[in-house]
Design a protein around this motif. Structure first.
Motif, PDB file in Angstrom:
ATOM      1  N   ALA C  55      23.381  -9.991  -7.440  1.00  0.00           N
ATOM      2  CA  ALA C  55      24.548  -9.065  -7.502  1.00  0.00           C
ATOM      3  C   ALA C  55      24.916  -8.792  -8.929  1.00  0.00           C
ATOM      4  O   ALA C  55      25.468  -7.823  -9.259  1.00  0.00           O
ATOM      5  CB  ALA C  55      25.944 -10.014  -6.949  1.00  0.00           C
ATOM      6  N   ALA C  64      15.863  -5.173 -16.097  1.00  0.00           N
ATOM      7  CA  ALA C  64      16.653  -5.745 -14.914  1.00  0.00           C
ATOM      8  C   ALA C  64      16.628  -7.285 -15.081  1.00  0.00           C
ATOM      9  O   ALA C  64      15.665  -7.999 -14.810  1.00  0.00           O
ATOM     10  CB  ALA C  64      16.328  -5.316 -13.736  1.00  0.00           C
ATOM     11  N   VAL C  83      25.929  -0.433 -14.107  1.00  0.00           N
ATOM     12  CA  VAL C  83      26.133   0.600 -13.109  1.00  0.00           C
ATOM     13  C   VAL C  83      26.917   1.624 -13.561  1.00  0.00           C
ATOM     14  O   VAL C  83      26.814   2.953 -13.180  1.00  0.00           O
ATOM     15  CB  VAL C  83      26.586  -0.030 -11.724  1.00  0.00           C
ATOM     16  CG1 VAL C  83      28.110  -0.709 -11.898  1.00  0.00           C
ATOM     17  CG2 VAL C  83      26.591   0.940 -10.497  1.00  0.00           C
ATOM     18  N   GLU C  84      28.114   1.080 -14.399  1.00  0.00           N
ATOM     19  CA  GLU C  84      28.700   2.299 -14.837  1.00  0.00           C
ATOM     20  C   GLU C  84      28.062   3.388 -15.623  1.00  0.00           C
ATOM     21  O   GLU C  84      28.773   4.342 -15.657  1.00  0.00           O
ATOM     22  CB  GLU C  84      30.165   1.720 -15.749  1.00  0.00           C
ATOM     23  CG  GLU C  84      30.955   0.850 -14.976  1.00  0.00           C
ATOM     24  CD  GLU C  84      30.639  -0.712 -15.168  1.00  0.00           C
ATOM     25  OE1 GLU C  84      29.320  -1.049 -14.932  1.00  0.00           O
ATOM     26  OE2 GLU C  84      31.699  -1.535 -14.725  1.00  0.00           O
ATOM     27  N   GLN C  97      21.838   7.358  -6.612  1.00  0.00           N
ATOM     28  CA  GLN C  97      22.900   6.897  -5.856  1.00  0.00           C
ATOM     29  C   GLN C  97      23.339   7.959  -4.722  1.00  0.00           C
ATOM     30  O   GLN C  97      23.804   7.440  -3.601  1.00  0.00           O
ATOM     31  CB  GLN C  97      23.953   7.172  -7.017  1.00  0.00           C
ATOM     32  CG  GLN C  97      24.209   6.363  -8.048  1.00  0.00           C
ATOM     33  CD  GLN C  97      24.842   6.695  -9.140  1.00  0.00           C
ATOM     34  OE1 GLN C  97      24.934   7.819  -9.716  1.00  0.00           O
ATOM     35  NE2 GLN C  97      25.931   5.869  -9.722  1.00  0.00           N
ATOM     36  N   PHE C 100      21.396   6.636  -1.755  1.00  0.00           N
ATOM     37  CA  PHE C 100      22.101   5.599  -1.167  1.00  0.00           C
ATOM     38  C   PHE C 100      23.191   6.055  -0.415  1.00  0.00           C
ATOM     39  O   PHE C 100      23.462   5.411   0.622  1.00  0.00           O
ATOM     40  CB  PHE C 100      22.554   4.567  -2.450  1.00  0.00           C
ATOM     41  CG  PHE C 100      21.819   3.376  -2.795  1.00  0.00           C
ATOM     42  CD1 PHE C 100      20.374   3.537  -3.071  1.00  0.00           C
ATOM     43  CD2 PHE C 100      22.503   2.262  -2.513  1.00  0.00           C
ATOM     44  CE1 PHE C 100      19.619   2.671  -3.294  1.00  0.00           C
ATOM     45  CE2 PHE C 100      21.356   0.922  -2.671  1.00  0.00           C
ATOM     46  CZ  PHE C 100      20.165   1.239  -3.011  1.00  0.00           C
ATOM     47  N   THR C 112      25.482  -3.659  -4.462  1.00  0.00           N
ATOM     48  CA  THR C 112      24.806  -2.457  -4.571  1.00  0.00           C
ATOM     49  C   THR C 112      24.714  -2.303  -6.263  1.00  0.00           C
ATOM     50  O   THR C 112      23.545  -1.802  -6.783  1.00  0.00           O
ATOM     51  CB  THR C 112      25.724  -1.346  -4.047  1.00  0.00           C
ATOM     52  OG1 THR C 112      26.077  -1.519  -2.718  1.00  0.00           O
ATOM     53  CG2 THR C 112      25.134   0.135  -4.157  1.00  0.00           C
ATOM     54  N   PRO C 113      25.671  -2.492  -6.956  1.00  0.00           N
ATOM     55  CA  PRO C 113      25.445  -2.332  -8.472  1.00  0.00           C
ATOM     56  C   PRO C 113      24.208  -3.049  -9.031  1.00  0.00           C
ATOM     57  O   PRO C 113      23.307  -2.268  -9.743  1.00  0.00           O
ATOM     58  CB  PRO C 113      26.654  -2.797  -9.305  1.00  0.00           C
ATOM     59  CG  PRO C 113      27.713  -2.616  -8.191  1.00  0.00           C
ATOM     60  CD  PRO C 113      26.937  -3.127  -6.809  1.00  0.00           C
ATOM     61  N   LEU C 116      20.927  -1.325  -7.756  1.00  0.00           N
ATOM     62  CA  LEU C 116      20.764  -0.246  -8.428  1.00  0.00           C
ATOM     63  C   LEU C 116      19.944  -0.197  -9.924  1.00  0.00           C
ATOM     64  O   LEU C 116      19.261   0.518 -10.102  1.00  0.00           O
ATOM     65  CB  LEU C 116      22.140   0.817  -8.482  1.00  0.00           C
ATOM     66  CG  LEU C 116      22.760   1.298  -7.218  1.00  0.00           C
ATOM     67  CD1 LEU C 116      23.856   1.935  -7.770  1.00  0.00           C
ATOM     68  CD2 LEU C 116      21.799   2.418  -6.629  1.00  0.00           C
ATOM     69  N   SER C 118      18.211  -2.907 -10.643  1.00  0.00           N
ATOM     70  CA  SER C 118      16.962  -3.302 -10.486  1.00  0.00           C
ATOM     71  C   SER C 118      15.903  -2.017 -10.039  1.00  0.00           C
ATOM     72  O   SER C 118      14.998  -1.820 -10.668  1.00  0.00           O
ATOM     73  CB  SER C 118      16.725  -4.258  -9.210  1.00  0.00           C
ATOM     74  OG  SER C 118      17.080  -5.512  -9.754  1.00  0.00           O
ATOM     75  N   ASP C 121      15.289   0.275 -13.092  1.00  0.00           N
ATOM     76  CA  ASP C 121      14.164  -0.135 -14.009  1.00  0.00           C
ATOM     77  C   ASP C 121      12.833  -0.237 -13.264  1.00  0.00           C
ATOM     78  O   ASP C 121      11.889   0.274 -13.928  1.00  0.00           O
ATOM     79  CB  ASP C 121      14.617  -1.766 -14.575  1.00  0.00           C
ATOM     80  CG  ASP C 121      13.332  -2.524 -15.158  1.00  0.00           C
ATOM     81  OD1 ASP C 121      12.487  -1.800 -15.566  1.00  0.00           O
ATOM     82  OD2 ASP C 121      13.336  -3.760 -15.243  1.00  0.00           O
ATOM     83  N   PHE C 122      12.661  -0.416 -12.177  1.00  0.00           N
ATOM     84  CA  PHE C 122      11.710  -0.638 -11.424  1.00  0.00           C
ATOM     85  C   PHE C 122      10.803   0.746 -11.201  1.00  0.00           C
ATOM     86  O   PHE C 122       9.632   0.764 -11.559  1.00  0.00           O
ATOM     87  CB  PHE C 122      11.881  -1.303  -9.813  1.00  0.00           C
ATOM     88  CG  PHE C 122      10.746  -1.277  -8.976  1.00  0.00           C
ATOM     89  CD1 PHE C 122       9.836  -2.003  -9.027  1.00  0.00           C
ATOM     90  CD2 PHE C 122      10.861  -0.232  -7.887  1.00  0.00           C
ATOM     91  CE1 PHE C 122       8.844  -2.113  -8.162  1.00  0.00           C
ATOM     92  CE2 PHE C 122       9.807  -0.334  -7.019  1.00  0.00           C
ATOM     93  CZ  PHE C 122       8.734  -1.228  -7.074  1.00  0.00           C
ATOM     94  N   LEU C 138      13.293  -5.499  -4.065  1.00  0.00           N
ATOM     95  CA  LEU C 138      14.415  -5.763  -3.402  1.00  0.00           C
ATOM     96  C   LEU C 138      14.579  -7.370  -3.104  1.00  0.00           C
ATOM     97  O   LEU C 138      15.528  -7.649  -2.797  1.00  0.00           O
ATOM     98  CB  LEU C 138      14.480  -4.880  -2.194  1.00  0.00           C
ATOM     99  CG  LEU C 138      14.566  -3.256  -2.448  1.00  0.00           C
ATOM    100  CD1 LEU C 138      14.921  -2.890  -1.226  1.00  0.00           C
ATOM    101  CD2 LEU C 138      16.073  -3.172  -3.244  1.00  0.00           C
ATOM    102  N   HIS C 141      17.132  -9.452  -4.327  1.00  0.00           N
ATOM    103  CA  HIS C 141      18.750  -9.359  -4.140  1.00  0.00           C
ATOM    104  C   HIS C 141      18.992  -9.702  -2.731  1.00  0.00           C
ATOM    105  O   HIS C 141      18.135  -9.665  -1.600  1.00  0.00           O
ATOM    106  CB  HIS C 141      19.023  -7.845  -4.447  1.00  0.00           C
ATOM    107  CG  HIS C 141      18.622  -7.451  -5.516  1.00  0.00           C
ATOM    108  ND1 HIS C 141      19.842  -7.279  -6.584  1.00  0.00           N
ATOM    109  CD2 HIS C 141      17.557  -6.776  -6.240  1.00  0.00           C
ATOM    110  CE1 HIS C 141      19.511  -6.846  -7.848  1.00  0.00           C
ATOM    111  NE2 HIS C 141      17.971  -6.587  -7.656  1.00  0.00           N
TER     112      HIS C 141
END
Ligand code: FES
Ligand code: FES
Lengths: 987, 273, 171
Positions: C55, C64, C83-84, C97, C100, C112-113, C116, C118, C121-122, C138, C141
């Motif tokens: 998270a 990440a 995320v911002e 986004q 999503f 979610t943040p 996103l 991860s 970067d991925f 994933l 997470h």
């Protein structure tokens, strides 16, 4: 609003993208811990019990109080003085407080609250609190706890079995007497929880001016718990203001059980005169928040020779842990109406027993009692097929309630609203391609692989009847204070510029209810969903609410959604009246669409929506006389079908009843015993879908959790009640690699009991997946006793038969039954180059013993061969300071002794004992030992994977140091290795 | 869950780091990626007085193939190793083992040397080092030494590193001609610690099998030309020697079952690689 | 660099989403707490504080990582993206986004943040991943709401460059 021509675009039923998402995706959510707090707010940290059951002998907080940043330290004494115990559903002589009073009853129970300037400092101070406990015998397994001579969790109650109720519907005894077959099975369902990613957050501010508590908390309802909190704080409901934030990081029922912390932080705020904030961490959450009750069910089915079930007989033992917190025992009674599942079974007998144990109190968790119940029902349905040599799907199909029987009254009184179960089954078989799955299985089996297919069918109840819990009372008791129903309230407001806003009595936990409400209101008012502002922050002092308010029991679509529909209809009627006046037509002849209100027969004769609304604000005098100024309407909805239980104990437990039928194919790896879900088909009839996108989300989400229950998740307790699943590396939530993609199918049979025709959908798959997978494993392996989670170790025990014997000359260690006790046991041998008498002297000499005990700083003699010591113990970098007690007994000089003792420190507690034997050998002494150790508290909860190895290492250290002390290097060799070498085997 | 207070030293060089260790004594810890240490500190299982951060030491951020081994510096992350284009060829066993090490996100910060220094009995990297017969390079203010993997890891979370020493690099011997490799692991979920991990190296009928997750450190066995039931017997004996223990994820018996079964699978896979 | 004392709060400056951001931190202050409490960037969340749930995932110098396993002082002088900072300054959502939202890859949005960060970067390092690779990434997470199905669809959708969203009814 700039829409052109009026149009009648409708949004209910459409996969409208969520209005909540943009903010959340930009990191601009407003979760409880994100919100601003008053300057000067203090932070709480809680010291928790390392013992499953113990008397609190003393608590010394003086050192903690002197630590930097610490403002106050609270214990059960303050709580007892300033608050009342929490009221319960059942009137029982048990007391539950927000901090333990006199006794702790589960590992993780709150014992002391430290309030400090920040959380780091508050946690620092916890290490300086000294609590002396006197451990008591524990009752951990529900069946043990239910025995007469079990240790009592609450002595005042006189028993751990705090409620027993029997129910009879139809003529079950007759049905069993006449049955061709009786099929029976006992199932045990584990403890688990959906563990939301965000923990509890409470910010409490006591306002002395009017003796009011202002509390921000990510509480999710039900608001039946509001009076519980207010009463504990000794204030009226209106003096406890609960505000819930716009966003919550998941709920799944779990955020109901935040309430003791509301009382605790509120009391702390009153004491310190400043706001107090507490954010639960993951270890606290896993060990102490909540668990779905584990349940033992013995289910018997009376069956005809062609597989028709004529009666069920349930014997249920539901484990509520250490306290019966409101609204417990909901999980045992919420599914009551559905005890016969989707089947036409007229006869039913039920025995319900509630038992208390030394575990975390049970509470609300998605599924709310149904996964347990369906595990029994659907396992038995499969056993019927096996025993009668029938196809399991045929057994399901033969027993389904026939189409055309709705509304159908089940044996226990549920009124199943609508459905066509045989048709749903047919669609599932066709569209899910069962034929292909069976071919897959046959092919796999022909190749010798372990493959099985499981089925299950369930009823998913939606929106609980607030009266269901009173089924636990006798008809006599109920008559004094009948309960039943469910109220929801929504307010729709139109401001002077025509903007529409909505507030409601639900506390969404991520389901997208704001979007659904916007769809419903938009449709009524001829607007678009993104023109509706839905603010779901809730404030008990300013917003409408009632005891049923909240987010639980899959109630939204048949409760709050309907209240919104009603509120919007009222607004529409009012605006229609206003518009009709200016359009010069009658009210029935106006329509809403495209941001306009227009004459149905002549759409060009229109008035803008905001103009009509504006008139109610800017020029109320112009309104037709019967209308009030302004546009703010409350919709209230209380469905009449939800009544209190009848005198014969029949209860319509919920308002809507969806139908699910699932099947799956699983394969088991013959070497690793891992279960892989190859294909999963899930068919839903959830009435009308308000938003198919959200419905899919609910299905995928509860499916994911269902996979967790089936294969991974369990709160594990040792026999001594220590808790072993304290991290996310121990409590295993499935990840994207573990959750396959289900095939989702739908049909829609509208519910006649709700104006929108929708039924609750939030929970179905966590009810189906565990038993569906279990049935498939049973099919693959032809086994009857299938327990979830189906861990590879469990499956290995089923498929790998007798273990290969150890090589010649070596005995196998005594086999420990799976799950039976997790006491750490071990043995070892050390050769000491000194005579037994020498070794013996060392053991009995306090000074020398101090040098032998690893990490010993100080040793005091408190009696004959009885010592207290301060030690630092650890493995590698992991270290902790402990108070140790060491005793030597059963002395047989210089041959053997029993060493026993305990450790207590911030990392946890441990008790153990061992037998040491000395034997002269080759001019020295062979020291051999056996031991058992139980470890509880933090280190057991978070370090379970390492405990056994760490214990072995520490015990070994003791004897190595003993050898060194007596005068020589130890010889690291097990007796076995030496023997093997002597025999020329081994390395 | 917040760590106890500690002093922090971001070392710019190995000298600075080992001086810090000397000063900090028993209560100092090296941190590089901190993927295990950080979690243990948050839970206050580990409470160092001083944290010496070596992640920024440029001299340790390297990967070199020389003198018959792949040498990995102490600042190199697991992700950098995994993404190195020469991995499959230069270190085929690591190429097979690395995807099992933690997750994408933890590999981004976790270091290769850190995992070996942490000495978790279930970790893949210490197992790989043990099976390959690799070495660990240690440095202190007073000098340096190199230990064989078998001398380095002594037990659960315990190594031969002295309090004033730090691991500066580890060396994975290059594959020899004719060697082939396989790696098998069973974990409860993807990326979890292994319940049992098996690493096999096979050449000319010689078999070497390393097992992680069962004893208190990775354990290696060598056999000559074993086939059929003789191999089964050898694996069975290995399984019983390792013993195994019960914890909430698996029983001792299941662990032994896996030693026999995935041990065999790994050996067969290596033979056919 | 001198040894930073545990007693004191030390100045820490990071480049947060392209802009300088400064605050003070004791050595033990977790990066995630620094972001949330010192800087006020509350988009990154805390779900376990022991490195398992993801998270708190942010990007440090592009990678990440778990911000609950890093101390603020370790991030001093480095680039931190959260995320911002996804997307540009306008309120528009990035393709990821939007995917999503379209695929209903989030419910409570708490995980979610991190997810996103991860993925961003991925995908820079592996622009054409397979579904298996996506799921493996994933697996760092934990999401308790969605069952991950929507996330996988969303990433696949972005990878195949704006493929049309599956209609939920078509499943
Ligand atoms: S909060 Fe950092 S990984 Fe869970
Ligand atoms: S959306 Fe709620 S945890 Fe992922």
């Amino acid at each position: 609003m700039t829409q052109g021509h009026p149009q009648s675009e409708k949004f209910v039923g459409q996969p409208v993208e969520r209005l909540e998402d943009a903010a959340l995706l930009m990191g601009r959510g407003r979760y409880a811990d994100d919100l601003p707090i008053r300057v000067g707010t203090l932070h709480g940290a809680i010291l928790r019990s390392p013992h499953a059951h113990a008397e609190i002998v003393s608590i010394d907080t003086s050192e903690a109080e002197a630590r930097p940043g610490v403002v106050a330290v609270l214990t059960g004494d303050e709580i007892k003085e300033l608050t009342d115990p929490f009221i319960m559903v059942l009137k029982l002589p048990l007391q539950h407080w927000s901090l333990a009073v006199e006794r702790v009853r589960f590992v993780g129970e709150s014992v002391v609250l430290v309030v400090a300037e920040d959380r780091y400092q508050a946690e620092d101070a916890l290490e300086y609190i000294k609590v002396e406990y006197k451990p008591l015998p524990v009752a951990v397994d529900p069946r043990d706890a239910a025995k007469e001579d079990a240790p009592l969790i609450h002595p005042a109650a006189g028993t751990n079995v705090v409620s027993v109720r029997n129910f009879n519907y139809g003529e079950p005894d007759k049905a069993f007497a006449e049955a061709d077959h009786t099929v029976e099975l006992t199932i045990e369902f584990p403890r688990n929880s959906q563990t939301p990613m965000e923990g509890y957050v409470v910010v409490a501010d006591y306002l002395p001016g009017n003796n009011t508590y202002d509390v921000l908390a990510n509480f999710q309802g039900p608001y039946t718990v509001h009076p519980v909190m207010a009463r504990s704080l000794r204030v009226s409901g209106s003096a406890l203001r609960i505000r819930t934030p716009q966003d919550s990081g998941g709920g799944f029922g779990v955020k109901q059980a935040i309430f003791p912390y509301v009382t605790l932080m509120s009391t702390a705020s009153k004491i310190v005169g400043r706001p107090v904030k507490w954010v639960e961490d993951r270890l606290e959450h896993l060990s102490a928040a909540v668990a779905a009750p584990n349940r033992v069910i013995h289910l018997e089915a009376a069956v005809t020779k062609d597989g028709k079930v004529t009666a069920f007989r349930f014997d249920q033992l539901d484990d509520y842990g250490a306290y019966l917190r409101a609204p417990m025992p909901g999980p045992l009674y919420r599914p009551h109406g559905c005890l016969t599942g989707p089947y036409f079974i007229p006869n039913l007998s039920v025995t319900n027993r509630l038992v208390l144990t030394n575990k975390t109190p049970s509470g609300m968790v998605r599924g709310f009692g149904c996964p347990q119940m369906y595990f029994a029902i659907e396992r038995v349905m499969q056993c019927i097929a096996v025993e009668l040599d029938l196809d399991p799907l045929d057994v399901i199909s033969r027993n389904l309630i026939p189409a055309g029987s709705f509304p159908y009254r089940s044996a226990a009184g549920a009124i199943y609203d609508s459905g066509d179960y045989p048709k749903a089954l047919e669609i599932a078989v066709e569209e899910g391609d069962l034929k292909e799955l069976k071919e897959r299985r046959d092919k796999a089996r022909a190749e010798g692989r372990l493959y099985g297919i499981g089925y299950c069918a369930v009823i998913e109840p939606g929106q609980s009847n607030m009266g269901y819990l009173s089924t636990i009372l006798t008809a006599e008791e109920r008559r004094k204070n009948p309960k039943g129903g469910s109220v929801s309230q929504v307010t729709v407001n139109v401001e002077p510029l025509g903007g529409v806003s909505v507030t409601a009595d639900c506390m969404p936990q991520g389901q997208g209810q704001g979007t659904a409400l916007a769809q419903i209101v938009a449709d009524e008012l001829g607007l678009k969903p993104d023109q509706i502002r839905v603010n779901l922050e809730h404030d008990t002092q300013k917003d409408a609410w009632s005891i049923a308010s909240g987010n639980y029991s899959s109630r939204f679509v048949s409760s709050t959604a309907i209240a919104a529909h009603r509120a919007a209809q009222k607004v529409r009627a009012k605006l229609a009246t206003i518009a009709a006046q200016s359009l010069n037509v009658s009210e029935e002849k106006v329509s809403f669409g495209g941001g306009q209100i227009f004459a149905t027969e002549n759409p060009d004769n229109a008035i803008k929506f905001h103009r009509a609304a504006g008139a109610a604000h800017w020029h109320p005098g112009s309104l037709p006389t019967e209308l009030e100024a302004g546009v703010r309407e409350i919709g209230v909805w209380a469905p009449p079908e939800l009544d209190s239980p009848s005198d014969s104990d029949r209860i319509n437990t919920s308002l809507t009843y969806g139908f699910k039928i699932d099947y799956c194919g699983i394969e088991i790896d013959p070497d690793t015993a891992e279960v892989r879900i190859d294909k999963y088909v899930t068919m839903h009839d959830t009435g009308k879908m308000i938003n198919p996108l959200l419905v899919r989300g609910q299905i995928e989400g509860s499916f994911g959790w269902g996979v967790g229950i089936a294969l991974y998740e369990e709160f594990v307790y040792a026999e001594d009640g220590s808790f072993l699943s304290g991290t996310f590396a121990d409590y295993l939530c499935p990840t994207a690699c573990e959750v396959p993609k289900p095939v989702i199918l739908h049909m829609e049979t509208p519910s006649p009991f709700t104006p929108l025709g929708a039924k609750g959908i939030g929970e179905g798959n966590c009810m189906t997946v565990p038993v569906c997978v279990a049935n498939a494993v049973s099919d693959a392996l032809d086994v009857r006793d299938v327990r979830v989670p189906l861990t590879p170790a469990r499956v290995s025990a089923m498929i790998h038969g007798e273990e290969a014997a150890p090589p010649a000359g070596r005995a196998a260690p005594a086999a420990k039954a799976e799950g039976a006790g997790r006491a750490l046991a071990g043995e070892g041998t050390t050769l000491v180059p000194a005579a037994p008498e020498e070794v013996w002297k060392t053991l009995l000499d306090a000074e020398k013993l101090a040098a032998v005990i690893p990490g010993c700083h100080r040793l005091d003699v408190v009696g004959d061969n009885d010592y207290r010591a301060e030690v630092t113990l650890g493995v590698g970098p992991v270290k902790g300071r402990f108070q140790a007690s060491v005793r030597l007994a059963e002395l047989d000089a210089p041959r053997s002794a029993t060493l026993s003792g305990g450790l207590d420190g911030p990392l946890g507690s441990s008790r153990g004992s061992g037998r040491v034997r000395l034997e002269a050998r080759d001019g020295g002494t062979e020291v051999s030992y056996t031991y058992t150790v139980e470890v509880t508290g933090k280190v057991a909860a978070v370090g379970g994977r390492m405990l056994d190895g760490a214990t072995r290492m520490l015990v070994r250290q003791f004897f190595e140091r003993l050898a060194a002390q007596v005068g020589g290097p130890p010889v690291h060799e097990s007796w076995w290795t030496r023997l093997l070498r002597a025999l020329g085997i081994g390395q | 869950m917040k760590p106890k207070g500690f002093d922090y030293l971001r070392a710019a060089s190995v000298e600075e780091a080992v001086d810090g260790l000397k000063e900090g004594g028993e209560e100092a810890r090296i941190v590089a990626g901190g993927q295990s240490l950080g979690a243990m500190m948050n839970m206050r299982l580990v409470e160092p007085e001083l944290l010496v951060d070596i992640a920024g030491i440029a001299d340790l951020d390297y990967l070199r193939a020389e003198n018959g081994a792949l040498e990995v510096g102490a600042a190199l992350t697991q992700a950098e190793l995994l993404e190195w284009s020469g991995l499959a060829e230069q270190a085929p066993l690591l190429h097979l083992a690395m995807p099992h090490v933690g997750h994408f996100q933890t590999r981004n910060r976790g270091t290769v040397c850190g995992s070996i220094a942490h000495a978790d009995p279930s970790s893949e990297l210490p197992l790989s080092l043990a099976v390959l017969g690799g070495e660990v390079k240690l440095r202190s203010a007073s000098g340096q030494r190199t230990l064989a993997a078998s001398e380095f890891q002594l037990g659960m979370l315990s190594t031969a590193r002295r309090p004033d020493e730090m691991v500066t690099a580890v060396r994975f011997p290059n594959p020899r001609p004719g060697q082939s490799f396989a790696f098998r692991e069973v974990a409860r979920r993807h990326g979890d610690f292994a319940i049992v991990a098996a690493a096999a190296v096979v050449s000319d009928g010689h078999v070497r099998l390393g097992i992680g997750g069962v004893a208190d450190r990775p354990t290696v066995r060598d056999w000559e030309a074993l086939e059929g039931s003789a191999l089964d017997d050898a694996l069975n004996e290995f399984a019983w020697d390792l013993g195994g223990h019960d914890d909430i994820h698996a029983t001792a018996r299941y662990r032994r079952e896996l030693v026999r079964r995935i041990g065999r699978r790994a050996i067969e896979e290596a033979r056919h690689a | 660099m001198p040894r930073l004392s545990r007693e004191a709060r030390h100045p820490v400056t990071i480049i947060l989403n392209g802009k300088r951001a400064s605050g003070y931190a004791e050595p033990r202050l977790l990066l995630v707490d620094f972001l949330r409490r010192e800087i006020g960037a509350t988009g990154s969340h805390v779900g376990c504080e022991h490195g398992v749930c993801g998270a708190c995932t942010v990007r440090v110098d592009g990678k990440a990582v778990r911000s609950c396993l890093m101390y603020a002082v370790q991030a001093d002088g480095r680039r931190v993206d959260t995320v911002e900072g996804l997307g540009d300054d306008s309120s528009d959502l990035t393709a990821l986004q939007s995917a999503f939202r379209r695929e209903h890859a989030l419910q409570c949005g708490y995980c979610t943040p991190g997810v996103l960060m991860s993925i961003s970067d991925f995908l820079e390092r592996n622009p054409k991943p397979t579904e298996t690779e996506i799921r493996e990434m994933l697996s760092g997470h934990i999401c308790r709401c969605t069952g991950y199905a929507g996330m996988v669809r969303a990433v696949l959708d972005v990878v195949s460059n704006g493929g049309a969203a599956e209609s939920p009814k078509s499943e």
